[in-house]
Design an enzyme around this catalytic site. Sequence first.
Site, PDB file in Angstrom:
ATOM      1  N   ALA A   1       1.663   4.252   2.470  1.00  0.00           N
ATOM      2  CA  ALA A   1       2.162   3.284   3.451  1.00  0.00           C
ATOM      3  C   ALA A   1       2.178   3.833   4.877  1.00  0.00           C
ATOM      4  O   ALA A   1       3.007   3.423   5.689  1.00  0.00           O
ATOM      5  CB  ALA A   1       3.566   2.794   3.072  1.00  0.00           C
TER       6      ALA A   1
ATOM      7  N   GLN B   1      -7.202   5.781  -0.980  1.00  0.00           N
ATOM      8  CA  GLN B   1      -6.383   4.905  -1.806  1.00  0.00           C
ATOM      9  C   GLN B   1      -5.283   4.289  -0.953  1.00  0.00           C
ATOM     10  O   GLN B   1      -4.613   4.976  -0.186  1.00  0.00           O
ATOM     11  CB  GLN B   1      -5.774   5.695  -2.978  1.00  0.00           C
ATOM     12  CG  GLN B   1      -4.972   4.859  -3.962  1.00  0.00           C
ATOM     13  CD  GLN B   1      -3.472   4.873  -3.702  1.00  0.00           C
ATOM     14  OE1 GLN B   1      -2.953   5.751  -3.024  1.00  0.00           O
ATOM     15  NE2 GLN B   1      -2.773   3.874  -4.229  1.00  0.00           N
ATOM     16  N   SER B   2      -5.116   2.976  -1.038  1.00  0.00           N
ATOM     17  CA  SER B   2      -4.067   2.247  -0.322  1.00  0.00           C
ATOM     18  C   SER B   2      -4.180   2.496   1.188  1.00  0.00           C
ATOM     19  O   SER B   2      -5.219   2.224   1.783  1.00  0.00           O
ATOM     20  CB  SER B   2      -2.692   2.656  -0.869  1.00  0.00           C
ATOM     21  OG  SER B   2      -1.672   1.835  -0.370  1.00  0.00           O
ATOM     22  N   ALA B   3      -3.126   3.019   1.826  1.00  0.00           N
ATOM     23  CA  ALA B   3      -3.217   3.324   3.255  1.00  0.00           C
ATOM     24  C   ALA B   3      -4.321   4.328   3.530  1.00  0.00           C
ATOM     25  O   ALA B   3      -4.970   4.286   4.581  1.00  0.00           O
ATOM     26  CB  ALA B   3      -1.881   3.873   3.752  1.00  0.00           C
TER      27      ALA B   3
ATOM     28  N   ASP C   1      -2.094  -6.916  -7.687  1.00  0.00           N
ATOM     29  CA  ASP C   1      -1.573  -6.011  -6.660  1.00  0.00           C
ATOM     30  C   ASP C   1      -0.764  -6.819  -5.656  1.00  0.00           C
ATOM     31  O   ASP C   1      -1.305  -7.673  -4.956  1.00  0.00           O
ATOM     32  CB  ASP C   1      -2.747  -5.310  -5.967  1.00  0.00           C
ATOM     33  CG  ASP C   1      -2.302  -4.179  -5.038  1.00  0.00           C
ATOM     34  OD1 ASP C   1      -1.178  -4.250  -4.515  1.00  0.00           O
ATOM     35  OD2 ASP C   1      -3.088  -3.248  -4.824  1.00  0.00           O
TER      36      ASP C   1
ATOM     37  N   HIS D   1      -0.828  -2.378  -8.007  1.00  0.00           N
ATOM     38  CA  HIS D   1      -1.160  -1.376  -6.999  1.00  0.00           C
ATOM     39  C   HIS D   1      -1.096   0.033  -7.577  1.00  0.00           C
ATOM     40  O   HIS D   1      -1.903   0.896  -7.209  1.00  0.00           O
ATOM     41  CB  HIS D   1      -0.189  -1.501  -5.817  1.00  0.00           C
ATOM     42  CG  HIS D   1      -0.622  -0.788  -4.575  1.00  0.00           C
ATOM     43  ND1 HIS D   1      -1.698  -1.200  -3.817  1.00  0.00           N
ATOM     44  CD2 HIS D   1      -0.146   0.322  -3.958  1.00  0.00           C
ATOM     45  CE1 HIS D   1      -1.858  -0.388  -2.784  1.00  0.00           C
ATOM     46  NE2 HIS D   1      -0.926   0.553  -2.850  1.00  0.00           N
TER      47      HIS D   1
END
Length: 407
Positions: free
Chosen positions: A144, A213-215, A316, A348
């Site tokens: 995040a 991955q993600s952020a 997600d 997620h």
Amino acid sequence: MSCDNDQTDAKPLLSRGSSVSSGSFNQMQRRRVSGKLGKPERQQSFSRDIGRAAAETYLLTRLTITLLRYLGVGYRWITRLAALGIYAALLMPGFLQVAYYYFFSSQVRRSIVYGDQPRNRLDLYFPKNLDGPKPVVAFVTGGAWIIGYKAWGSLLGQQLAERDIIVACIDYRNFPQGTIGDMVTDASEGISFICNNIAEYGGDPNRIYLMGQSAGAHISACALLDQAIREAKGEESISWSVSQIKAYFGLSGGYNLCKLVDHFNNRGLYRSLFLSIMEGEESLKCFSPGVRIEDPSIRNAVSLLPPVILFHGTADYSIPSFASKDFAVALQRLGAQTELILFDGKTHSDLFLQDPLRGGKDAMFDHLVAVVHAGDEEALAKDAMAPPRRRLVPEVLLRMASYISPF
């Protein structure tokens, strides 16, 4: 801030020394093969590991306290922190095994310096057998934009190393230690270090793959697109090239922040905090790869991008799957080689945590390995005979963790 301003003004790193020299790396290889370490050396290594763990724990604690000052203490954050604590406790049997591997395995080299800024470090995960140059995955972990840390990639690093792939997990400054421009710059410098130095560690500089991955998927996509734009402009002061990246893997990423800011606010990443991370609302488009590629002035940059492979779970709720769908459609419309793979019912954290901890067959992991080993018949044959991944957490705990997960 203008989108024309380069966010990755990284200096060439060819002359910058890493934390181990070629000679010491060769010694490391010999020690790994022999498997024999003297008692004093083992004791020194253990003391060094404990010291590093303490220093890194202190850093994370200090940044967490600073972050809480920004967030304040409200009902939503208290409940999410409580859920996170229970979630981590349920998965602790797996986390402890991965932590032991991370701190004590001779196949892991931690905190190699790649730049001059705080947290400019990366971890390397090696296969047991370094009998020749190995393909490399440069990985930028999520969190995040606030709690990202290189050790979060240790499970992926361990499991890919078991398939004869070197993994480099790049750390970067998080908010409030840095804002998005700092994160992208750090990621680009880390990629540069890997491109210019990985051969010294047994990696194949002609087989480097970038993954986030993600952020981390967002940050690495920004770094990749920024580099392509600089090359399309003909800039000479570049330290790595997008042509050195064989493919880009984006896992559960968000690529158009303008469409996500309200969603994040509803999920607890409040608008004011998110805009502080992203350097203001006027910068959202500049740090949205899905928006920037639509600019006609950088179409030549899009043509320079490597093949893009996007993974996303349809369940997600942290970053909805439309984020990857929209990015894939835009890339394909502009002629970029793009593949979108959606996993029905996956959340997620399923693709990155629960499924790897479950062990056994994993469609996303198998696809990733197949792309990295494409064209290497010997490696593909070994993959076909590889035993199933070991289960690290009982199924009942995994199901309970999925239910309580705050992600």
